[in-house]
Enzyme design. Structure first.
Site, mmCIF file in Angstrom:
data_model
loop_
_atom_site.group_PDB
_atom_site.id
_atom_site.type_symbol
_atom_site.label_atom_id
_atom_site.label_comp_id
_atom_site.label_asym_id
_atom_site.label_seq_id
_atom_site.Cartn_x
_atom_site.Cartn_y
_atom_site.Cartn_z
ATOM 1 N N ARG A 72 0.851 -1.186 0.000
ATOM 2 C CA ARG A 72 0.000 0.000 0.000
ATOM 3 C C ARG A 72 0.888 1.239 0.000
ATOM 4 O O ARG A 72 1.913 1.264 0.681
ATOM 5 C CB ARG A 72 -0.874 0.022 1.258
ATOM 6 C CG ARG A 72 -2.012 -0.970 1.243
ATOM 7 C CD ARG A 72 -2.883 -0.826 2.481
ATOM 8 N NE ARG A 72 -2.205 -1.243 3.689
ATOM 9 C CZ ARG A 72 -1.646 -0.440 4.569
ATOM 10 N NH1 ARG A 72 -1.704 0.867 4.396
ATOM 11 N NH2 ARG A 72 -1.038 -0.901 5.632
ATOM 12 N N TYR A 212 -1.637 -3.687 -6.733
ATOM 13 C CA TYR A 212 -1.322 -4.491 -5.553
ATOM 14 C C TYR A 212 -2.297 -4.300 -4.391
ATOM 15 O O TYR A 212 -2.627 -3.170 -4.016
ATOM 16 C CB TYR A 212 0.093 -4.142 -5.043
ATOM 17 C CG TYR A 212 0.687 -5.265 -4.214
ATOM 18 C CD1 TYR A 212 1.380 -6.298 -4.829
ATOM 19 C CD2 TYR A 212 0.512 -5.329 -2.837
ATOM 20 C CE1 TYR A 212 1.896 -7.355 -4.087
ATOM 21 C CE2 TYR A 212 1.037 -6.376 -2.092
ATOM 22 C CZ TYR A 212 1.727 -7.382 -2.729
ATOM 23 O OH TYR A 212 2.235 -8.426 -1.999
ATOM 24 N N LYS A 221 -9.437 -2.053 2.114
ATOM 25 C CA LYS A 221 -9.077 -0.885 2.925
ATOM 26 C C LYS A 221 -9.867 0.356 2.488
ATOM 27 O O LYS A 221 -10.308 1.150 3.315
ATOM 28 C CB LYS A 221 -7.582 -0.613 2.822
ATOM 29 C CG LYS A 221 -6.703 -1.794 3.196
ATOM 30 C CD LYS A 221 -6.932 -2.232 4.611
ATOM 31 C CE LYS A 221 -5.964 -3.315 5.017
ATOM 32 N NZ LYS A 221 -6.168 -3.766 6.394
ATOM 33 N N HIS A 241 -10.343 -1.845 12.024
ATOM 34 C CA HIS A 241 -9.261 -2.708 11.540
ATOM 35 C C HIS A 241 -9.055 -3.815 12.576
ATOM 36 O O HIS A 241 -8.057 -3.825 13.304
ATOM 37 C CB HIS A 241 -7.996 -1.846 11.382
ATOM 38 C CG HIS A 241 -6.882 -2.499 10.650
ATOM 39 N ND1 HIS A 241 -5.569 -2.133 10.818
ATOM 40 C CD2 HIS A 241 -6.871 -3.503 9.729
ATOM 41 C CE1 HIS A 241 -4.799 -2.868 10.031
ATOM 42 N NE2 HIS A 241 -5.559 -3.709 9.368
ATOM 43 N N SER A 263 -0.954 -3.163 10.838
ATOM 44 C CA SER A 263 -0.688 -4.139 9.780
ATOM 45 C C SER A 263 0.521 -5.017 10.111
ATOM 46 O O SER A 263 1.522 -4.518 10.634
ATOM 47 C CB SER A 263 -0.415 -3.402 8.472
ATOM 48 O OG SER A 263 -1.497 -2.564 8.186
ATOM 49 N N CYS A 265 1.080 -7.351 12.326
ATOM 50 C CA CYS A 265 1.434 -7.583 13.740
ATOM 51 C C CYS A 265 0.874 -8.915 14.211
ATOM 52 O O CYS A 265 0.760 -9.162 15.406
ATOM 53 C CB CYS A 265 0.869 -6.485 14.627
ATOM 54 S SG CYS A 265 1.840 -4.988 14.607
ATOM 55 N N ASP A 288 -9.245 -9.288 9.616
ATOM 56 C CA ASP A 288 -8.720 -7.950 9.310
ATOM 57 C C ASP A 288 -9.691 -6.805 9.589
ATOM 58 O O ASP A 288 -9.259 -5.738 9.978
ATOM 59 C CB ASP A 288 -8.288 -7.904 7.829
ATOM 60 C CG ASP A 288 -7.381 -6.732 7.516
ATOM 61 O OD1 ASP A 288 -6.504 -6.425 8.337
ATOM 62 O OD2 ASP A 288 -7.544 -6.110 6.449
ATOM 63 N N ARG A 380 2.036 -12.151 -0.155
ATOM 64 C CA ARG A 380 0.706 -12.469 0.390
ATOM 65 C C ARG A 380 0.133 -13.759 -0.177
ATOM 66 O O ARG A 380 0.516 -14.205 -1.253
ATOM 67 C CB ARG A 380 -0.269 -11.334 0.027
ATOM 68 C CG ARG A 380 0.139 -9.956 0.516
ATOM 69 C CD ARG A 380 -0.220 -9.767 1.948
ATOM 70 N NE ARG A 380 0.149 -8.459 2.461
ATOM 71 C CZ ARG A 380 -0.535 -7.809 3.402
ATOM 72 N NH1 ARG A 380 -1.626 -8.347 3.930
ATOM 73 N NH2 ARG A 380 -0.124 -6.645 3.852
HETATM 74 C C1 OXD Z 1 -2.847 -4.327 5.944
HETATM 75 C C2 OXD Z 1 -3.486 -5.490 5.322
HETATM 76 O O1 OXD Z 1 -1.896 -3.777 5.368
HETATM 77 O O2 OXD Z 1 -4.386 -6.061 5.954
HETATM 78 O O3 OXD Z 1 -3.273 -3.946 7.049
HETATM 79 O O4 OXD Z 1 -3.152 -5.843 4.183
HETATM 80 MN MN MN Z 2 -4.977 -5.005 7.700
#
Ligand code: OXD
Ligand code: MN
Length: 601
Positions: A72, A212, A221, A241, A263, A265, A288, A380
């Site tokens: 991102r 991406y 998002k 989130h 993100s 974690c 998520d 991913r």
């Molecule tokens: C993020 C994701 O970046 O879930 O938080 O991809």
């Molecule tokens: Mn996320």
């Protein structure tokens, strides 16, 4: 083909975008398996996808992105509210008219030579009162097959839109027109011109230049967090989130918990946890995003608006997350992971030793010990939630699941204890506002730096973060105090003096969830401190763990000096929000500062 559409407004908007982007072909996606298979075949021919071994990874593919398009891009993500103050100090703002003018130029003819796919999708179970519909127009077939896994997509959604249903218009282009006769590249993108623009007032999204993840799968998002957070403020609900899990204790009692972490974690690991304590079970509702509504019974209910996982691959292993591995065993799309000589995938951490003959994420032969990892750190897997072996039986319940606890966490080497319970909703809101984390590869930029990430929403809040804090405080007032979830903070990442993690994490995190569960039952003891209720010695189940008495106490004690620094840092961070910062948050800060200073600690 558009003649099939009964929704005149939708049809008119699609026409308008066709005139602007000038695609060569239009495809109205039906969302079927057959359609996805054909798209994948075309992408294999073009080199966008590599088909993986049918026995090892049935129905699965590897995509390699352009190395300039791997995460991102927050600095190119904009909230175009009418005024800058509405976007607030944590968002990039652009005047909506100026941005629309810029977008009109950018998108002019941008799909020439390409197909424009019309992707109608539902965030949330189709037909649920809490679900919302979007329509993404995209020239990326890769985005289409990912959207099919990540959302409910296609004909069923067009059907529920009927003739005049509301939808969020989402326009997406990789930004590379294809002149007649010119050969395409496997991953077209336009990184220098990338823009991801959100218009909260008209509830619309435009994304240009990137193929991406969150830049291109606009349901995630862009819609389910940035636009939905704004909808939530208007309509009095929360778009967060957060992962959602069901936890069952050895007596069969079940509670649902939602947890926000920045993100990368470990949200997916926690969401699919294999509990290390006998008799405890965790089931996954989402990994998520949570949309949460107050119901008439005064409780907060959550749905997962997504239908799949877009999980970070590196570090995912049999030890850290066996259920994620099972989820992407088949029908999965891998992006930027390494390829093995037998056409399977590999990434750092999947096995302790890499297999022979690995090809890295850029398609080059790779040797163990090489300076660069074989899989990109933000590589991913995309897989349908229905393939998760521990998917919760209620994960598609149109009413959502009742949430008993909300957890905030971050990646912190010190200061934040393993677990703390907020004194009340207001203090819990303060805890959310205080989330900060050492940065990871999920977003472009430096790694390992501490950054404030309130509610883990820093890159995802579609309006002024100070107003978002106020919205949380307001929601607390709308609910019934003892029916609202209790709020906790956790930190799995405390390190000792040697820089080693103290807490084993992964399946052992159930010990913390157990303490939370038992706090809700009223059976786990805690001591009240300025930063919340901390586990009373012996109340946290540490049986069988090799932790020294110092390690145990450092995990669950209040380190006053570090907390004084933390509050100083928060005071300075809060200045960002000037007068808009809700007073109760400043009062929480002052209370903690005073209590830390007066020897009561
Ligand atoms: C993020 C994701 O970046 O879930 O938080 O991809
Ligand atoms: Mn996320």
């Amino acid at each position: 083909m558009l003649d099939e559409l009964r929704h005149q407004k939708l049809k008119a908007w699609i026409q308008e975008i066709i005139e602007l982007c000038r695609p060569t072909k239009i495809v109205l996606c039906e969302g079927s398996e057959q359609e996805a298979r054909l798209l994948c075949e075309e992408m294999v021919k073009k080199g966008t996808l590599i088909a993986l071994d049918e026995k090892k990874r049935p129905g699965s593919f590897l995509a390699r992105s352009n190395p300039k398009d791997v995460a991102r891009v927050e600095e190119r993500t904009f909230i175009c509210s009418k005024t800058q103050i509405e976007a607030g100090p944590t968002n990039n703002w652009r005047d909506p008219d100026e941005m629309l003018t810029h977008l009109q130029q950018l998108f002019q003819g941008c799909m020439h030579g390409r197909t424009m796919y019309v992707v109608a999708f539902s965030m949330g179970p189709i037909g649920s009162h809490f679900s919302r519909v979007g329509v993404q127009l995209t020239d990326s077939p890769y985005a289409v097959i990912n959207m099919r896994l990540m959302t409910r997509m296609g004909k069923d959604v067009l059907d529920i839109l009927e003739e005049d249903g509301e939808f969020v218009p989402c326009v997406h282009s990789v930004g590379v027109p294809l002149p007649v006769g010119q050969k395409d590249v496997p991953w077209p993108c336009s990184p220098e011109k990338t823009v991801i623009a959100h218009f909260p007032h008209t509830k619309s999204i435009w994304s240009f230049g990137s193929g991406y993840g969150g830049n291109a799968l606009l349901g995630k998002k862009c819609f389910a967090l940035r636009i939905a957070s704004y909808m939530g403020k208007e309509e009095k609900w929360l778009a967060e989130h957060m992962l959602i899990v069901g936890i069952t204790n050895p007596n069969g009692k079940k509670r649902y918990v939602a947890a926000a972490f920045p993100s990368a974690c470990g949200k997916t690991n926690l969401a699919m946890m294999q509990a290390a304590l006998p008799g405890w079970k965790v089931e996954c509702v989402g990994d998520d995003i949570a949309w949460m509504h107050l119901a008439e019974d005064g409780r907060l209910y959550a749905i997962n608006p997504e239908a799949g996982f877009f999980g970070v691959a590196p570090g995912t292993s049999q030890r850290s997350n066996p259920n994620a591995l099972a989820t992407c065993r088949k029908n999965a799309i891998f992006t930027n992971v390494a390829l093995t000589s037998d056409k399977d995938v590999w990434w750092e951490g999947l096995t302790s030793a890499p297999p022979e003959g690995v090809i890295d994420w850029q398609g080059m032969p790779w040797q163990p010990g090489a300076a660069q990892p074989a899989a990109h750190p933000n590589s991913r897997f995309t897989a349908s939630a229905s393939q998760c072996p521990i998917i919760d039986p209620h994960w598609e319940d149109p009413q959502g699941v009742p949430i008993s606890a909300i957890i905030f966490g971050g990646r912190r080497s010190n200061t934040i204890p393993l677990v703390a319970e907020a004194l009340d909703w207001e203090h819990g809101t303060f805890m959310g506002a205080c989330v900060s984390s050492e940065t990871t590869a999920a977003a472009a930029g430096d790694i390992g730096k501490l950054r404030h990430d309130p509610f883990a929403m820093l890159p995802f809040c579609g309006y002024n973060m100070a107003d978002y804090f106020q919205h949380w405080l307001d929601m607390g007032k709308l609910g019934i105090a003892d029916r609202l979830p209790r709020i906790y903070s956790v930190n799995w990442f405390n390190k000792d003096a040697q820089g080693q993690y103290i807490w084993p994490g992964f399946g052992d995190n159930i010990r913390v969830l157990k303490w939370i569960f038992e706090r809700l039952d009223g059976t786990a003891a805690a001591k009240k401190t300025p930063i919340g209720y901390l586990p009373q010695e012996g109340s946290l189940d540490l049986s069988g763990l090799q932790l020294s008495p110092e390690q145990r106490s450092s995990l669950i004690s209040l380190q006053a000096g570090l907390w004084q620094n933390e509050m100083k840092e928060m005071r300075s961070y809060f200045q960002k929000f000037a007068d808009r910062l809700p007073k109760p948050l400043l009062q929480q800060l002052e209370r903690i500062e005073q209590q830390l200073a007066s020897e009561k600690v």
